[in-house]
Design an enzyme around this catalytic site. Structure first.
Site, PDB file in Angstrom:
ATOM      1  N   ARG A 249       0.850  -1.190   0.000  1.00 40.08           N
ATOM      2  CA  ARG A 249       0.000   0.000   0.000  1.00 40.08           C
ATOM      3  C   ARG A 249       0.879   1.230   0.000  1.00 40.08           C
ATOM      4  O   ARG A 249       1.417   1.625   1.038  1.00 40.08           O
ATOM      5  CB  ARG A 249      -0.906  -0.014   1.245  1.00 40.08           C
ATOM      6  CG  ARG A 249      -2.143   0.874   1.134  1.00 40.08           C
ATOM      7  CD  ARG A 249      -2.835   1.019   2.473  1.00 40.08           C
ATOM      8  NE  ARG A 249      -2.132   2.002   3.296  1.00 40.08           N
ATOM      9  CZ  ARG A 249      -2.135   2.004   4.635  1.00 40.08           C
ATOM     10  NH1 ARG A 249      -2.785   1.078   5.300  1.00 40.08           N
ATOM     11  NH2 ARG A 249      -1.472   2.940   5.304  1.00 40.08           N
ATOM     12  N   HIS A 253      -4.131   4.642   4.223  1.00 42.84           N
ATOM     13  CA  HIS A 253      -5.261   3.690   4.208  1.00 42.84           C
ATOM     14  C   HIS A 253      -6.447   4.294   3.450  1.00 42.84           C
ATOM     15  O   HIS A 253      -7.014   3.685   2.556  1.00 42.84           O
ATOM     16  CB  HIS A 253      -5.650   3.335   5.642  1.00 42.84           C
ATOM     17  CG  HIS A 253      -6.996   2.690   5.772  1.00 42.84           C
ATOM     18  ND1 HIS A 253      -7.260   1.430   5.264  1.00 42.84           N
ATOM     19  CD2 HIS A 253      -8.153   3.130   6.324  1.00 42.84           C
ATOM     20  CE1 HIS A 253      -8.535   1.126   5.507  1.00 42.84           C
ATOM     21  NE2 HIS A 253      -9.096   2.141   6.143  1.00 42.84           N
ATOM     22  N   TYR A 262       2.603   6.047  11.619  1.00 43.13           N
ATOM     23  CA  TYR A 262       2.993   4.692  12.016  1.00 43.13           C
ATOM     24  C   TYR A 262       4.007   4.029  11.088  1.00 43.13           C
ATOM     25  O   TYR A 262       4.401   2.911  11.313  1.00 43.13           O
ATOM     26  CB  TYR A 262       1.750   3.803  12.172  1.00 43.13           C
ATOM     27  CG  TYR A 262       0.787   3.842  10.993  1.00 43.13           C
ATOM     28  CD1 TYR A 262       1.031   3.084   9.850  1.00 43.13           C
ATOM     29  CD2 TYR A 262      -0.356   4.647  11.026  1.00 43.13           C
ATOM     30  CE1 TYR A 262       0.163   3.118   8.772  1.00 43.13           C
ATOM     31  CE2 TYR A 262      -1.233   4.683   9.952  1.00 43.13           C
ATOM     32  CZ  TYR A 262      -0.976   3.920   8.827  1.00 43.13           C
ATOM     33  OH  TYR A 262      -1.829   3.948   7.766  1.00 43.13           O
TER      34      TYR A 262
END
Lengths: 346, 326
Positions: A249, A253, A262
């Protein structure tokens, strides 16, 4: 652990015995164009969201090869049940850019796409689409149609009971279903390594007695080859399959996420070298004479098509308030019918 | 004509639906050769084969989710959840998918499914086997919730649920499965869905109840009749949507209402009915609306469950209270 199935490495070099479809320049150009188109949609969708003209949006950046590879192996008889990151496959199967913008813009009419009418809209609650696919496969099998149910979920979805329970029933009943995992390594902030101690997500098929295979999800040739095999088996009544497509990815998100909280750029940047468009373009250049002009033409036409679709979407007026009531039932109960009447004038 | 129990009437309706419509398919746990734990599907696998009467692996999520997928793809699944206490794993599929599919696709895909589940206490079943959680499901927009109260109504309402083009949760009062029998012709006639049923007419108090609790409510009505109190008895039957006009019309006539349900008090369907009467019938009310319900506690184990269930005495007491008020 065997290496994931791959035909093109990150640089686009042929590393396996190419399947027949991948020797055909037109087929590869179509796959490449579809990935460019999906990425152009993605870029535009994020831009529209950032300027307040689209709702929260889940980018498919870097994972275009997965659903496009799958969709290119499917037929009109099949039913696609996408999760929320598989725009490329929906577009390949005939959902329009305008319809996708409409859906992500917060309008249910985007799910009422003109075709393919049997496909499911994207599934937001993680993994709940897997039981649907089992039911679709059951209906296809009972009606004696040659169709196969194809559904996609993320790596996080494989931690849910819905996934295991549905995988179990498609195995037990030998249903014509192909379950696909878009393993993009991240379930919002949870890395794949912490999601499960399983060595691969394809291994999860073993418990259900279903064949599981891991493929390089950034190699559209590998995804399509694996999907073609699985679909042919399912169509012939030889049972279901699980395909894990390993990807990454590259984006957040969703537009509501900030991945810098993160994960470091240093973690992400190497994956830009392995993304799916570069490798197929390199292969096209070497094997099929893809030139600068071809590239520019594709980019320009995809951008223009996406821009036009966005304009068309933005020109569509919202539904009247009563639309939130009128589609709830085939025949509205009396109190809802009265409510729809009250809302008629907005 | 033979008399039928409710479980026989349900079996008869399932057989009729399977015979009438080749798209109808039954699945659930132990519904095949075992005939279902309550025998609702006894003999159907022999008549219609294992392709149409299918035992599923033990997964309520799959039963409900598979019904959604199959329903959207041209079948009419009638699925059984063994006990209402195990329906909670299916609530995600019901609330997030079954009840929304038509709306979120603007009618492109639909969900013509029925989920059947036995509910309620009074048969000394183990824990988790005696719940009355109908209000949780009635709160879900897009889902119909139906509870029959007699063999004939079970037959007619199950047929209408199966023929309905939208999802229906069909909750069966298992205490009544074999408690009463009546003549039920297998004539394929469905009863209208979305309607409450006036079981007896009366002048002084409207009693609203549903499912197995109608047994105690009717007994209370008999007792009260002997005391000279005339009660109108309404079987709610459709818990969602609620047939508000039928209740309002009755209460406008009687001026008093007592609602009886086995489910806990707080946020139960009695609250919705009482609120509706407060909104629409206030000036016609002669006394406060009363609720006689299960208590706000978990369903007790069988040794004291009869103390939980609303008794004929409690119901009759509430009616005497509202009569004494005015």
């Amino acid at each position: 652990m065997p290496e994931p199935l791959a035909f093109l490495d990150a640089a686009g070099r042929v590393v396996g015995d190419l399947p027949d479809f991948a020797r055909d320049g037109d087929t590869l150009r179509a796959l490449y164009t579809a990935m460019v188109r999906a990425r152009a949609f993605d870029t535009k969708a994020i831009a529209l969201q950032r300027t307040g003209r689209l709702g929260t949006y889940a980018s498919s950046l870097g994972q275009e090869a997965i659903s496009i590879g799958l969709a290119s192996a499917m037929t009109e008889d099949d039913v696609f049940l996408p999760s929320f990151r598989e725009h490329g496959g929906q577009l390949w199967r005939g959902v329009t850019l305008e319809e996708l913008f409409l859906y992500w813009g917060g309008d249910e009419r985007g799910n009422d796409f003109a075709g393919p009418r049997q496909d499911f809209p994207v599934c937001i609650p993680v993994a709940s689409q897997f039981p649907h696919a089992a039911g679709v496969a059951l209906a296809l099998q009972r009606k004696g149609t040659p169709g196969v149910a194809v559904t996609v979920g993320g790596d996080g979805a494989t931690s849910k009971g819905d996934f295991y329970e549905a995988l179990n029933v498609i195995g037990a009943w030998m249903l014509p279903a192909v379950f696909v995992i878009n393993n993009n390594q991240w379930a919002i902030s949870m890395p794949r390594t912490e999601q499960t101690h399983a060595e691969t997500l394809a291994d999860k098929a073993i418990a259900a007695g279903v064949p599981g295979e891991q493929v390089d999800g950034n190699d559209v040739v590998a995804v399509r080859a694996a999907a073609e095999r699985a679909l042919a088996r399912a169509r012939a009544g030889e049972g279901p399959a699980l395909i894990e497509c390993v990807s990454y990815r590259l984006g957040d998100h969703t537009t509501a996420d900030d991945a810098s909280r993160y994960r470091d750029e240093a973690e992400v940047s190497p994956h830009w070298k392995a993304e799916p468009l570069i490798r197929l373009r390199n292969h096209l250049v070497v094997a099929h004479g893809w030139g600068k002009r071809d590239e520019e033409t594709v980019l320009r036409s995809c951008d223009a098509e996406v821009d036009a679709a966005a304009e068309a979407y933005l020109a569509i007026a919202p539904e009247p308030p009563r639309a939130m009531i009128t589609h709830l039932f085939a025949t509205l109960p009396a109190d809802l019918a009265a409510l729809a009447e009250d809302l008629a004038d907005g | 004509m033979a008399e039928r129990t409710m479980i026989e009437a349900i079996r008869m309706a399932l057989g009729r639906a399977l015979a009438d419509d080749p798209d109808v398919i039954l699945f659930g746990e132990d519904i095949g050769i075992d005939g279902g734990v309550f025998r609702a599907t006894d003999g159907l696998i022999q008549r219609f084969g294992s392709g149409r009467v299918r035992d599923t692996p033990l997964s309520e999520t799959v039963i409900a989710g598979m019904a959604v997928g199959a329903g959207a793809t041209g079948l009419k699944p009638v699925a059984e959840i063994q006990f209402m206490g195990f329906l909670y794993s299916a609530i995600d599929q019901l609330a997030n998918h079954a009840a929304r599919l038509r709306n979120r696709t603007r009618g492109r895909l639909t969900c013509p499914i029925v989920l059947r589940a036995p509910y309620g206490g009074g048969i000394k079943a183990p824990e988790h086997h005696s719940e009355s959680a109908e209000a949780m499901f009635a709160h879900i927009p897009g889902l119909r919730v139906v509870i029959p109260s007699s063999p004939g109504r079970a037959y007619g309402l199950l047929l209408s649920a199966i023929r309905d083009p939208d999802p229906v949760l069909f909750l069966e009062p298992k205490r009544l499965y074999r408690a009463i029998s009546e003549e039920v012709p297998d004539d394929g006639r469905a009863l209208p869905i979305d309607r409450a049923i006036v079981l007896r007419e009366g002048a002084d108090v409207t009693l609203v109840s549903w499912g197995a609790m109608l047994t105690e409510t009717r007994a209370a009505a008999e007792t009260l009749g002997e005391e000279g109190i005339s009660t109108e008895l309404i079987d709610l039957s459709s818990l969602k949507p609620i047939d508000r006009p039928t209740i309002r019309t009755s209460v406008a006539k009687t001026g008093r209402c007592v609602i009886v349900h086995e489910a806990p008090l707080t946020a139960g369907l009695g609250a919705e009915i009482a609120a509706d009467l407060a909104e629409h019938c206030l000036t016609g009310l002669l006394a406060p609306v009363r609720r006689v319900t299960g208590y706000d506690t978990v369903m007790p184990y069988p040794r004291i469950e009869h103390h939980y269930m609303p008794s004929t005495d409690r119901i009759a007491g509430a009616v005497r209270d509202v009569m004494a008020f005015a």
